[in-house]
Design an enzyme around this catalytic site. Sequence first.
Site, mmCIF file in Angstrom:
data_model
loop_
_atom_site.group_PDB
_atom_site.id
_atom_site.type_symbol
_atom_site.label_atom_id
_atom_site.label_comp_id
_atom_site.label_asym_id
_atom_site.label_seq_id
_atom_site.Cartn_x
_atom_site.Cartn_y
_atom_site.Cartn_z
ATOM 1 N N CYS A 8 -5.874 -2.737 2.185
ATOM 2 C CA CYS A 8 -5.618 -2.777 3.623
ATOM 3 C C CYS A 8 -6.834 -2.960 4.534
ATOM 4 O O CYS A 8 -7.317 -4.063 4.704
ATOM 5 C CB CYS A 8 -4.803 -1.563 4.052
ATOM 6 S SG CYS A 8 -4.114 -1.831 5.710
ATOM 7 N N GLU B 58 0.842 -1.206 0.000
ATOM 8 C CA GLU B 58 0.000 0.000 0.000
ATOM 9 C C GLU B 58 0.881 1.263 0.000
ATOM 10 O O GLU B 58 1.840 1.354 0.768
ATOM 11 C CB GLU B 58 -0.893 -0.012 1.248
ATOM 12 C CG GLU B 58 -1.863 1.152 1.297
ATOM 13 C CD GLU B 58 -2.759 1.129 2.541
ATOM 14 O OE1 GLU B 58 -2.406 0.455 3.528
ATOM 15 O OE2 GLU B 58 -3.812 1.798 2.506
ATOM 16 N N LYS C 63 -9.546 2.558 -2.586
ATOM 17 C CA LYS C 63 -9.780 1.910 -1.278
ATOM 18 C C LYS C 63 -11.209 2.179 -0.782
ATOM 19 O O LYS C 63 -11.628 3.332 -0.661
ATOM 20 C CB LYS C 63 -8.750 2.460 -0.292
ATOM 21 C CG LYS C 63 -8.749 1.851 1.080
ATOM 22 C CD LYS C 63 -7.497 2.335 1.836
ATOM 23 C CE LYS C 63 -7.406 1.791 3.229
ATOM 24 N NZ LYS C 63 -6.104 2.085 3.863
HETATM 25 N N1 URP Z 1 -3.563 1.213 6.000
HETATM 26 C C1 URP Z 1 -4.595 0.830 6.720
HETATM 27 O O1 URP Z 1 -5.715 0.818 6.254
HETATM 28 N N2 URP Z 1 -4.315 0.443 7.993
HETATM 29 C C2 URP Z 1 -5.304 0.240 8.967
HETATM 30 C C3 URP Z 1 -4.869 -0.670 10.021
HETATM 31 C C4 URP Z 1 -5.319 -2.066 9.814
HETATM 32 O O2 URP Z 1 -6.314 -2.284 9.120
HETATM 33 O O3 URP Z 1 -4.693 -2.962 10.336
#
Ligand code: URP
Length: 396
Positions: free
Chosen positions: A260, A148, A223
């Site tokens: 993510c 990401e 996203k």
């Molecule tokens: N980049 C992101 O969405 N991180 C959020 C933390 C997670 O989902 O573990």
Amino acid sequence: MEKTQETEADNGEVKVETKALNDGSLCGYDSLHSLLKANLKPELFQEVNRVLLGLNCGRAIDNIALPESECAKAVSSEHDFDLKAFCFHADKELLRAPRIVRVGLIQNSIALPTTASFLDQKRAIYQKLKPIIEAAGASGVNILCLQEAWMMPFAFCTREKRWCEFAEPVDGESTQFLQDFALKYNMVIISPILERDINHGETIWNTAVIIGNHGNIIGKHRKNHIPRVGDFNESTYYIEGNTGHPVFETVYGKIAVNICYGRHHPLNWLAFGLNGAEIVFNPSATVGELSEPMWPIEARNAAIANSYFVGSINRVGTETFPNPFTSGDGKPQHADFGHFYGSSHFSAPDASCTPSLSRNRDGLLITDMDLNLCRQLKDKWGFRMTARFTAAFGLN
Ligand SMILES: NC(=O)NCCC(=O)O
């Protein structure tokens, strides 16, 4: 992080010493897999492995030797990145040829401190990734996915707007950088970036660009779910995506990207499956304290429930920012998220999964997968057939 060490004193007494480690390892081991392997008797390790990683076509996941990647091995030693290669088989079918694709995941730390000039940081990340991407290409990888926002530090904890400068259009500099590799190696590349939509009010998104094997841009996905948890203050920068749940038809198979935090939403995974995905990538940036116990479970469950493969990628290392920030939880201010724990891996629809890449080093994971396994699992378990979507969602 702590490492325990047993030492035998002159009188025969065994003393257990605990040494603090701050290198992102698990008590000195680079992954849970290597910790277990080093500490269990082989027959115990085999049983633990069977339960933890599952079986593929009745046997433990195969490592593969990649003859064409002798050079990849040399490159991985020279540039100090973890290189692992595995294979998921499917049963032989009588009417359908195997559909084997070679898929790669890259995890990496940033290349320069976040205090360096933005231009230098960006160039250094390109320089760092170049040999790893070349190693993937030279090893015959067909589809490659990066982590990401790979082209910048994960600065969204800071809430400072100056990091928006890293945002680029879908056909911007990082895409152009990758298009050359896509063309050279006939490789589809998924490039998760911070996107600036120049044509629509210069808005910012968290986007995965899908670059085709001819260097063409196949499409993009934004996203779907933006975190507001701990230091992940991403909604300061961009909002929930507007691209739905696209599945991209590539020459190697049907792929989708669940970026993510979207991995915590089962309906997100479901929608990619309903739209026909055979491999769903989950490029991520997440830290140990927040999510490590969830990491191996969510992706694997998605692969099982939706009869597709999942490629999970996480950043590596600790990124420290110039100005401290708080998490809004009353705890002291700090200047980093904590440790991004890498541990990238693949999960298969038959509940098997590969060992992970290192928890604290850059890495390239290469895995062959026979996409026929997706339909074979649909036929075996019938999840798609036995699901009751209309009843569950109150639809007619
Ligand atoms: N980049 C992101 O969405 N991180 C959020 C933390 C997670 O989902 O573990």
